[in-house]
Design an enzyme around this catalytic site. Structure first.
Site, mmCIF file in Angstrom:
data_model
loop_
_atom_site.group_PDB
_atom_site.id
_atom_site.type_symbol
_atom_site.label_atom_id
_atom_site.label_comp_id
_atom_site.label_asym_id
_atom_site.label_seq_id
_atom_site.Cartn_x
_atom_site.Cartn_y
_atom_site.Cartn_z
ATOM 1 N N GLU A 1 -91.688 1.224 -8.439
ATOM 2 C CA GLU A 1 -91.809 0.911 -7.008
ATOM 3 C C GLU A 1 -92.699 1.924 -6.292
ATOM 4 O O GLU A 1 -93.408 1.586 -5.327
ATOM 5 C CB GLU A 1 -90.419 0.831 -6.359
ATOM 6 N N CYS B 1 -84.526 4.149 -13.018
ATOM 7 C CA CYS B 1 -84.076 5.547 -13.113
ATOM 8 C C CYS B 1 -82.551 5.595 -13.241
ATOM 9 O O CYS B 1 -82.009 5.188 -14.263
ATOM 10 C CB CYS B 1 -84.595 6.351 -11.929
ATOM 11 N N HIS C 1 -90.437 5.203 -12.031
ATOM 12 C CA HIS C 1 -90.288 4.558 -10.727
ATOM 13 C C HIS C 1 -91.488 3.647 -10.441
ATOM 14 O O HIS C 1 -92.426 4.044 -9.725
ATOM 15 C CB HIS C 1 -90.146 5.607 -9.623
#
Length: 241
Positions: free
Chosen positions: A220, A115, A218
């Site tokens: 993660e 990001c 994202h």
């Protein structure tokens, strides 16, 4: 087998109430820690500092780097004045992460930007950003889904022959989305490796570096709900050995 150490760039959280209003904490999201540790590496948090010697020492300790999301990158770093819809910036963080990037490149370790991290990589190499989606009339997808981080909400199309394609082995992915800025001018050392249906650049990779990759979504936050997202952390860790 030795586990590589992955540095995760930290941010600042400021209390707005309670016993210690204005109290600042160094932190990263637990999602990053879990994504690194569950894929076979040792995560360490790199707190913000403007001391160059400390930044160099931080880089000397790690085998790979993740640049995380968060604040808007100051437009002063890409020679623009701040526009009305610019979000909060943090100069010390920009300075810190630009130098993390500089010394990591000099050390030639793998780097993953997520990001803001991807946007910062683009700025470091001479690219620019849209300070808000509204400044590009062709964007029509909701790029900030606001809620439910582990839920993918829009698709990205992946370009064959790129490192991102090799990592995911798919023509398209469903991703989550939490940003209001995105790449405008792509820096010369990068190629676009995926984009959304409205043309937003969703991932980039350096033409010459082995692993200098950025993604706008994202992964993660998706590593449990969408297991294929672990592929990018596995590849970063593999390259860090």
């Amino acid at each position: 087998m030795r586990k590589p150490i992955i540095g995760i760039s930290g941010s600042i959280l400021e209390d707005n109430g309670g016993y210690f209003p204005g109290y600042k904490k160094s932190y990263v999201s637990e999602y990053f820690v879990e994504s690194v540790s569950s894929n076979g590496a040792v995560p360490i948090i790199l707190p913000i500092t403007t001391d160059i010697d400390i930044i160099k020492k931080q880089i000397s300790l790690i085998d790979g780097l993740i640049l995380t999301g968060g604040h808007d990158v100051s437009p002063l770093f890409y020679n623009e004045e701040p526009k009305l819809k610019l979000g909060r910036t943090l100069y010390d963080r920009d300075f810190f992460e630009l130098n993390l990037l500089k010394f990591s490149i000099e050390k030639d370790i793998p780097i993953l930007g997520i990001c803001r991290g991807m946007q910062l990589m683009n700025v470091y190499f001479g690219g620019s950003l849209y300070q808000d989606t509204s400044y590009q009339k062709d964007f029509y997808i909701k790029h900030n889904q606001v809620y439910d981080p582990p839920v993918p909400t829009h698709s990205v199309d992946i370009i064959k022959g790129t490192k991102i394609y090799d990592i995911f082995k798919k023509d398209s992915l469903l991703v989550n989305s939490f940003h209001h800025q995105m790449i405008n001018k792509l820096a010369d050392p990068f190629i676009k490796s995926s984009s959304s249906k409205d043309g937003c650049i969703e991932s980039i990779e350096h033409k010459d570096k082995d692993f200098l990759i950025g993604v706008q979504w994202h992964p993660e936050m998706l590593h449990k709900s969408t297991p294929i997202m672990n592929n990018i952390f596995k590849k970063l860790i593999e390259k860090s050995l």
